[in-house]
Design a protein around this motif. Structure first.
Motif, PDB file in Angstrom:
ATOM      1  N   GLU A 199       0.834  -1.207   0.000  1.00  0.00           N
ATOM      2  CA  GLU A 199       0.000   0.000   0.000  1.00  0.00           C
ATOM      3  C   GLU A 199       0.870   1.258   0.000  1.00  0.00           C
ATOM      4  O   GLU A 199       0.647   2.188  -0.765  1.00  0.00           O
ATOM      5  CB  GLU A 199      -0.929   0.041   1.228  1.00  0.00           C
ATOM      6  N   LEU A 200       1.866   1.270   0.876  1.00  0.00           N
ATOM      7  CA  LEU A 200       2.754   2.429   0.970  1.00  0.00           C
ATOM      8  C   LEU A 200       3.621   2.538  -0.281  1.00  0.00           C
ATOM      9  O   LEU A 200       3.865   3.631  -0.791  1.00  0.00           O
ATOM     10  CB  LEU A 200       3.623   2.336   2.229  1.00  0.00           C
ATOM     11  N   ALA A 244      -7.888   7.444  -2.419  1.00  0.00           N
ATOM     12  CA  ALA A 244      -7.937   5.982  -2.534  1.00  0.00           C
ATOM     13  C   ALA A 244      -6.605   5.315  -2.203  1.00  0.00           C
ATOM     14  O   ALA A 244      -6.579   4.217  -1.639  1.00  0.00           O
ATOM     15  CB  ALA A 244      -8.395   5.588  -3.938  1.00  0.00           C
ATOM     16  N   LYS A 245      -5.462   5.973  -2.540  1.00  0.00           N
ATOM     17  CA  LYS A 245      -4.152   5.384  -2.259  1.00  0.00           C
ATOM     18  C   LYS A 245      -3.763   5.520  -0.787  1.00  0.00           C
ATOM     19  O   LYS A 245      -3.051   4.665  -0.255  1.00  0.00           O
ATOM     20  CB  LYS A 245      -3.070   6.071  -3.106  1.00  0.00           C
ATOM     21  N   LEU A 246      -4.194   6.601  -0.137  1.00  0.00           N
ATOM     22  CA  LEU A 246      -3.788   6.832   1.255  1.00  0.00           C
ATOM     23  C   LEU A 246      -4.673   6.118   2.274  1.00  0.00           C
ATOM     24  O   LEU A 246      -4.216   5.773   3.355  1.00  0.00           O
ATOM     25  CB  LEU A 246      -3.762   8.339   1.563  1.00  0.00           C
ATOM     26  N   LYS A 247      -5.939   5.889   1.914  1.00  0.00           N
ATOM     27  CA  LYS A 247      -6.875   5.271   2.866  1.00  0.00           C
ATOM     28  C   LYS A 247      -6.355   3.958   3.464  1.00  0.00           C
ATOM     29  O   LYS A 247      -6.399   3.790   4.682  1.00  0.00           O
ATOM     30  CB  LYS A 247      -8.231   5.083   2.198  1.00  0.00           C
ATOM     31  N   MET A 299      -0.319  10.528  10.932  1.00  0.00           N
ATOM     32  CA  MET A 299       0.214   9.951   9.696  1.00  0.00           C
ATOM     33  C   MET A 299       1.517   9.200   9.976  1.00  0.00           C
ATOM     34  O   MET A 299       1.704   8.084   9.519  1.00  0.00           O
ATOM     35  CB  MET A 299       0.479  11.034   8.651  1.00  0.00           C
ATOM     36  N   ASN A 300       2.408   9.795  10.762  1.00  0.00           N
ATOM     37  CA  ASN A 300       3.698   9.158  11.063  1.00  0.00           C
ATOM     38  C   ASN A 300       3.508   7.844  11.790  1.00  0.00           C
ATOM     39  O   ASN A 300       4.232   6.880  11.552  1.00  0.00           O
ATOM     40  CB  ASN A 300       4.592  10.111  11.853  1.00  0.00           C
ATOM     41  N   LYS A 301       2.505   7.783  12.679  1.00  0.00           N
ATOM     42  CA  LYS A 301       2.206   6.547  13.407  1.00  0.00           C
ATOM     43  C   LYS A 301       1.738   5.468  12.422  1.00  0.00           C
ATOM     44  O   LYS A 301       2.165   4.323  12.500  1.00  0.00           O
ATOM     45  CB  LYS A 301       1.122   6.859  14.455  1.00  0.00           C
ATOM     46  N   HIS A 302       0.890   5.853  11.468  1.00  0.00           N
ATOM     47  CA  HIS A 302       0.396   4.896  10.469  1.00  0.00           C
ATOM     48  C   HIS A 302       1.534   4.428   9.557  1.00  0.00           C
ATOM     49  O   HIS A 302       1.592   3.257   9.197  1.00  0.00           O
ATOM     50  CB  HIS A 302      -0.733   5.512   9.622  1.00  0.00           C
TER      51      HIS A 302
END
Length: 85
Positions: A18-19, A59-62, A76-79
């Motif tokens: 995903e990332l 859609a890419k970040l979800k 965001m950094n935690k994810h």
């Protein structure tokens, strides 16, 4: 003299699929990953205009943000940590 060990921000890690769709699939340092995320966020106009600290997920970040529609820049950094191995 012993070679300096890279710090946590410089250690190359492998992004999840995903990332990888956002920052590329090759090994990447955490700091570089955060920079590329911000490049993507700015290029796609994903900052909440009412609150610049909020990132609106496309859609890419979800999938990176655990299915959330928006996260704070700190969240965001935690994810991201969960997507770097």
């Amino acid at each position: 003299m012993a070679e300096k060990k890279p710090n946590a921000l410089q250690t190359k890690l492998t992004p999840s699929a995903e990332l990888g769709a956002v920052v590329g699939t090759g090994p990447i340092a955490r700091g570089e990953c955060v920079s590329k995320m911000w490049e993507y966020i700015k290029k796609n106009d994903l900052q909440n205009p009412a609150n610049k600290r909020e990132i609106l997920a496309d859609a890419k970040l979800k999938p990176i943000f655990g299915g959330k529609d928006k996260v704070s820049m700190f969240e965001m950094n935690k994810h991201l940590a969960g997507h770097l191995k």
